[in-house]
Design a protein around this motif. Structure first.
Motif, PDB file in Angstrom:
ATOM      1  N   THR A 238      -3.381  33.591   4.149  1.00 49.57           N
ATOM      2  CA  THR A 238      -3.873  32.537   5.045  1.00 49.57           C
ATOM      3  C   THR A 238      -2.673  31.728   5.535  1.00 49.57           C
ATOM      4  OG1 THR A 238      -4.228  31.049   3.170  1.00 49.57           O
ATOM      5  CG2 THR A 238      -6.138  32.313   3.949  1.00 49.57           C
ATOM      6  N   LYS A 239      -2.719  31.335   6.814  1.00 47.25           N
ATOM      7  CA  LYS A 239      -1.637  30.510   7.362  1.00 47.25           C
ATOM      8  C   LYS A 239      -2.136  29.759   8.579  1.00 47.25           C
ATOM      9  CE  LYS A 239       0.312  34.574   9.720  1.00 47.25           C
ATOM     10  NZ  LYS A 239       1.492  35.449   9.805  1.00 47.25           N
ATOM     11  N   PRO A 240      -1.575  28.587   8.840  1.00 51.29           N
ATOM     12  CA  PRO A 240      -2.017  27.782   9.995  1.00 51.29           C
ATOM     13  C   PRO A 240      -1.689  28.505  11.302  1.00 51.29           C
ATOM     14  CG  PRO A 240      -0.068  26.806   8.994  1.00 51.29           C
ATOM     15  CD  PRO A 240      -0.504  27.907   8.085  1.00 51.29           C
ATOM     16  N   LEU A 241      -2.550  28.317  12.291  1.00 51.97           N
ATOM     17  CA  LEU A 241      -2.360  28.998  13.574  1.00 51.97           C
ATOM     18  C   LEU A 241      -1.051  28.609  14.237  1.00 51.97           C
ATOM     19  CD1 LEU A 241      -3.549  30.817  15.828  1.00 51.97           C
ATOM     20  CD2 LEU A 241      -4.603  28.754  16.789  1.00 51.97           C
ATOM     21  N   ASP A 242      -0.671  27.324  14.152  1.00 54.40           N
ATOM     22  CA  ASP A 242       0.535  26.864  14.856  1.00 54.40           C
ATOM     23  C   ASP A 242       1.548  26.228  13.904  1.00 54.40           C
ATOM     24  OD1 ASP A 242      -0.979  24.686  14.230  1.00 54.40           O
ATOM     25  OD2 ASP A 242      -1.092  23.864  16.263  1.00 54.40           O
ATOM     26  N   GLY A 243       1.673  26.792  12.710  1.00 51.76           N
ATOM     27  CA  GLY A 243       2.668  26.280  11.764  1.00 51.76           C
ATOM     28  C   GLY A 243       4.017  26.954  11.946  1.00 51.76           C
ATOM     29  N   ASN A 244       4.997  26.485  11.190  1.00 46.77           N
ATOM     30  CA  ASN A 244       6.317  27.123  11.196  1.00 46.77           C
ATOM     31  C   ASN A 244       7.036  26.843   9.883  1.00 46.77           C
ATOM     32  OD1 ASN A 244       7.266  24.455  11.447  1.00 46.77           O
ATOM     33  ND2 ASN A 244       7.416  24.623  13.674  1.00 46.77           N
ATOM     34  N   HIS A 245       8.164  27.508   9.698  1.00 43.44           N
ATOM     35  CA  HIS A 245       9.008  27.355   8.505  1.00 43.44           C
ATOM     36  C   HIS A 245       8.232  27.629   7.215  1.00 43.44           C
ATOM     37  CE1 HIS A 245      12.256  25.873  10.940  1.00 43.44           C
ATOM     38  NE2 HIS A 245      11.484  24.936  11.442  1.00 43.44           N
ATOM     39  N   GLY A 246       7.181  28.479   7.305  1.00 43.91           N
ATOM     40  CA  GLY A 246       6.447  28.864   6.102  1.00 43.91           C
ATOM     41  C   GLY A 246       5.512  27.800   5.570  1.00 43.91           C
ATOM     42  N   ARG A 247       5.354  26.699   6.282  1.00 41.49           N
ATOM     43  CA  ARG A 247       4.484  25.626   5.798  1.00 41.49           C
ATOM     44  C   ARG A 247       3.013  26.044   5.883  1.00 41.49           C
ATOM     45  NH1 ARG A 247       8.493  22.282   8.404  1.00 41.49           N
ATOM     46  NH2 ARG A 247       7.356  22.444  10.377  1.00 41.49           N
ATOM     47  N   GLY A 248       2.279  25.777   4.815  1.00 40.45           N
ATOM     48  CA  GLY A 248       0.844  26.032   4.811  1.00 40.45           C
ATOM     49  C   GLY A 248       0.460  27.481   4.590  1.00 40.45           C
ATOM     50  N   VAL A 249       1.413  28.348   4.188  1.00 43.62           N
ATOM     51  CA  VAL A 249       1.131  29.780   4.013  1.00 43.62           C
ATOM     52  C   VAL A 249       0.790  30.064   2.549  1.00 43.62           C
ATOM     53  CG1 VAL A 249       2.048  32.111   4.197  1.00 43.62           C
ATOM     54  CG2 VAL A 249       2.665  30.386   5.911  1.00 43.62           C
ATOM     55  N   THR A 250      -0.263  30.849   2.335  1.00 48.37           N
ATOM     56  CA  THR A 250      -0.620  31.324   1.003  1.00 48.37           C
ATOM     57  C   THR A 250      -0.713  32.849   1.060  1.00 48.37           C
ATOM     58  OG1 THR A 250      -1.905  29.309   0.599  1.00 48.37           O
ATOM     59  CG2 THR A 250      -2.282  31.169  -0.884  1.00 48.37           C
ATOM     60  N   THR A 251      -0.020  33.525   0.155  1.00 43.06           N
ATOM     61  CA  THR A 251       0.026  34.993   0.190  1.00 43.06           C
ATOM     62  C   THR A 251      -0.624  35.594  -1.050  1.00 43.06           C
ATOM     63  OG1 THR A 251       2.180  35.107  -0.893  1.00 43.06           O
ATOM     64  CG2 THR A 251       2.172  34.880   1.497  1.00 43.06           C
TER      65      THR A 251
END
Length: 857
Positions: A238-251
């Protein structure tokens, strides 16, 4: 105990050090304090210091040494220092270099406090001062990517300006400039940036181009997530639609509970969340610059390896002690933080921060491999398969991104990427470059170089810059030079004592001859030429606003401002003006007045070409110079003549040039010579452009305010001039001696901060050129009583002409009204003005009233 006096910050070339532009300069009053064993105390606190505590004064030397050491201990570059004596035995001038201005000022104050404590046999808390400096340094941090690119630009001598201490940087002057922020540049496609910021749109573009991407959907809430998961297989991401630098990502999501948690984490960044299949493989960042692949790094999430004894928390702490890890831009690796993500990973493995790993057991602490999250990088550029090189460059072109970071998950970059071997995860505009410049393993890649190569393929980053200094004539020479260049088709920015002008439009009014105004002009994106007036005050206050110029002009050096700002002699004043000539490029020209000994002798201190000007066609210095192939300007047989070696070009009769006032104003002719020479050199000796500019520059209150502005009334002429020093009065006398008049009336004043003898001298010269004198007062008396002004002027007047008729009318406008009312037919009134623009308006109004009265009659 000790007193800091007049702390100044040098930001450019200055009179204190030829090789150091960024300096803190202040005077320190040490009084009658005595220092014993101070050297040993400094060495005890700073064992690596190299104090020289015997050259001037132990206390002052200690302050200089400690100011430098404090900055070094806080991780800043500070190499140069000096202590100079002054005319007062208890006061010393301390000079030291700085990296950041606020840090330099703080270091100065702190060093004085520390030395005060040491002299009083106290123990100062050195660490407290260093911590404060580290905080200042942290506030100044522009980020690793910006710093790497800027350092590459600096290595190429590209001028730059940092906006508001952030990461927005302007590189280059005038029309040559480019803007950048991190790895985004002004030529990067806005649509490309927008596309890369939308992960779903990115994925669709890549899919349409038949490139491998993870399958996934967008969800907005828990219900949608649970519904979509039914049609997907674990593991997921899961990851934010308009995020960057890996913020908000869960793998590596393997359960509904973790999927819900991943949704919550992503929605802290964006309401829309991408849920997609998890791709196995190593995280690789492909960096494409100017549509060419320049580096590839394999990124590994932050991790620790057990030793069988230490807890996980202790292993993290130990890893964070590595010299490559830190919170500043100098550290290639970020600190590892045991945040909620780390604790979730540990919990999923039935571990805590207090757990002890077996010896050799490796544990990943993050789900993402970003360097900013404590990850490490391995350079793999040299093993990338050619098909993957093509793919990366093709993606950059698809998105029209001239600087592009592409994230790819694959087990082996040496094999072509297919749907079976991996997938493209993201396309990034403005990618970080630290993983490439400072990989943990592998070859460092100077990826800043191709960025600067792209921005400036010919390394053409500067516009022609002409710098003008001297005691008198600076403003007129600047205006005339700018006018000739504009008439030749250039867009010119220039600064004077009246303001900042861009293409003849006044954008800032006031005395704009300092470094800040110079920067305003140089970084204006519309200009292709700059002409900068550089006054004594600005140079003393902060140095020059540029590192080098193509042409410098020094008009003259004469008595003015002596006795102020520690400038007591003409030689000291000359050293200040010399700063401009010394800033001339090696292949540039310093244009020097061959009739002025101090100016002419400046050439021995410069490292550039020399051009001379003289009112005397038989000047031996000019003759010798031209015989040796030099360039010069003279008045020869009443013609303005330019010499280039033995070849000469006649521009026009000097009397035909309006600014010469029919050839009578010698001081204006000097300005004409200097300006003509500068434009001839810049325009590769094209006489036509110089001639056209000179003939179209008609002196007037608008073009040359306060410089021989002549107002013709019915029965008399009224002249306004800004002359306020000995040499200015001498030149006015030469002009008035050639001017016929039934009576010559002068309205004069003294500048309060000048020496007594200088004021008396003005009275003496006034008595030589006027039949009647009116003494008035400036609005700003500069600390001297009004009566003292008039008494000193009167002493000079009466010494020269005891019978001179003198009146004292304090107010400038009332003095002018009185002179106009009493004017004789055929007379000339000359007012040495204080507030030039105000007086021009006042006299213009008087003239218009007389003209209207004549028409009505």
């Amino acid at each position: 105990m000790f007193e800091i006096i007049e702390l100044k910050v040098m930001r450019g070339p200055n009179q204190w050090a030829d090789q150091h532009s960024k300096l803190i300069v202040f005077k320190l009053n040490v009084g009658n304090a005595e220092a014993s064993e101070l050297q040993s105390e400094v060495l005890r606190i700073f064992p690596d210091a190299h104090p020289s505590l015997s050259t001037a004064n132990e206390i002052a030397e200690a302050v200089k040494t400690i100011a430098l050491e404090l900055q070094r201990k806080a991780g800043m570059h500070a190499e140069y220092g000096a202590v100079l004596t002054t005319r007062q035995p208890e006061i010393f001038r301390i000079i030291f270099s700085y990296e950041f201005e606020d840090a330099g000022k703080f270091a100065a104050a702190s060093a004085v406090k520390i030395v005060e404590s040491l002299v009083q046999k106290q123990s100062p808390d050195i660490h407290k001062f260093i911590e404060e400096l580290e905080d200042i340094r942290s506030d100044e941090d522009m980020g690793a990517t910006t710093s790497f690119i800027l350092n590459e630009a600096i290595s190429r001598n590209i001028p730059y300006k940092r906006f508001d201490n952030g990461s927005l940087i302007t590189l280059g002057y005038g029309r040559k400039q480019k803007k950048m922020r991190t790895a985004l540049v002004d030529s990067t496609s806005g649509i490309g940036i927008e596309l890369a910021g939308d992960k779903e749109e990115t994925k669709k573009m890549l899919e349409d181009s038949k490139l491998p991407v993870p399958k996934g959907v967008i969800v907005y809430d828990k219900e949608e997530l649970l519904e979509e998961i039914k049609n997907m297989q674990f593991p997921l991401v899961t990851k934010p639609l308009d995020g960057n630098h890996g913020r908000g990502v869960t793998t590596e999501i393997n359960s509904i509970e973790k999927a819900i948690h991943g949704l919550e984490v992503a929605q802290k960044i964006s309401r829309a969340v991408i849920v997609e299949e998890f791709i196995k493989g190593d995280d690789h960042r492909f960096l494409v610059i100017n549509y060419k692949l320049v580096a590839v790094a394999k990124r590994t999430p932050a991790n620790v390896t057990g030793d069988g004894k230490s807890t996980i928390a202790e292993l993290i702490e130990k890893e964070n002690q590595h010299p490559d890890r830190g919170s500043s831009q100098e550290h290639p690796l970020a600190l590892i933080k045991a945040d909620d993500v780390t604790k979730k990973i540990l919990a999923s493995k039935s571990l805590t921060l207090e757990s002890v790993l077996h010896e050799g057991q490796n544990l990943y602490l993050k789900e993402i491999a970003n360097i900013s999250a404590g990850g490490t990088s391995t350079d793999v550029t040299d093993i990338v398969h050619p098909e993957n090189v093509f793919m990366a460059e093709h993606i950059a072109k698809l998105f029209n991104l001239n600087i592009c970071g592409i994230d790819i998950l694959t087990t082996d970059v040496s094999q072509p990427l297919t749907k079976k071997t991996g997938a493209i995860i993201e396309v990034n505009a403005g990618p970080g470059i630290r993983m490439h410049t400072n990989p943990t393993i592998g070859i460092p890649r100077n990826v800043a170089k191709p960025i600067i190569d792209m921005l400036f393929p010919d390394n053409d980053t500067r516009i022609p810059l002409i710098a003008v200094t001297g005691t008198n004539g600076k403003t007129t020479t600047t205006r005339l030079t700018a006018h000739i260049l504009k008439e030749a088709g250039h867009t010119v920015g220039y600064t004077t004592t009246e303001g900042i002008y861009i293409n003849n439009h006044l954008i800032e009014e006031g005395d704009c001859t300092g470094s800040v105004s110079a920067q305003t002009v140089l970084f204006d994106p519309t200009i292709d030429m700059a002409v900068l007036e550089c006054a004594r005050g600005g140079i003393i206050r902060s140095g020059l606003g540029f590192d080098q110029c193509d042409i410098s002009i020094v008009t003259n050096v004469s008595d003015d401002h002596l006795g102020t700002k520690d400038i007591e002699t003409l030689e000291e004043l000359s050293k200040v003006k010399l700063v401009v000539a010394k800033a001339t490029k090696k292949d540039g020209y310093a244009i020097l007045n061959a009739d002025d000994d101090l100016v002419y002798n400046m050439q021995q201190f410069t490292n550039c070409k020399i051009a001379l000007f003289s009112l005397n066609e038989n000047n031996e210095r000019v003759r010798t110079h031209c015989e040796n192939g030099g360039v010069a300007a003279v008045i020869e047989e009443e013609y303005l003549t330019i010499y280039n070696g033995e070849w000469k070009t006649r521009i026009d009769k000097i009397a035909n040039i309006p600014l010469s006032f029919d050839g009578k104003a010698e001081f204006m002719i000097q300005n004409i010579l200097a300006a003509s020479l500068a434009v001839m050199i810049i325009n590769k000796f094209d006489p036509e452009s110089v001639r056209n500019g000179l003939l179209s520059f008609v002196p007037s209150p608008e073009k040359t305010p306060g410089r021989l502005n002549v107002f013709k009334f019915n029965d008399f002429d009224f002249i306004i001039d800004y002359a306020h020093n000995k040499s200015g009065y001498m030149e006015l006398k030469k002009f008035l001696d050639k001017t016929e008049a039934s009576e010559k009336v002068g309205i004069i004043a003294a500048t309060g901060d000048r020496r007594d003898d200088d004021i008396r001298c003005l009275g003496k010269y006034a008595a030589q050129m006027f039949d009647k004198i009116i003494i008035r007062y400036d609005k700003d008396l500069r600390g001297r009583p009004a009566e003292e002004h008039s008494n000193l002027l009167m002493e000079g007047i009466k010494e020269e002409c005891p019978s001179m008729q003198v009146e004292i009318i304090a107010d400038e406008k009332k003095a002018i009204e009185h002179a106009i009312a009493a004017a004789k037919r055929g007379s000339v009134i000359l007012a040495c003005a204080d507030k030039v623009h105000e007086i021009i308006s006042f006299v213009t109004e008087k003239q218009e009233k007389e003209q209207n009265k004549t028409i009505n009659i």
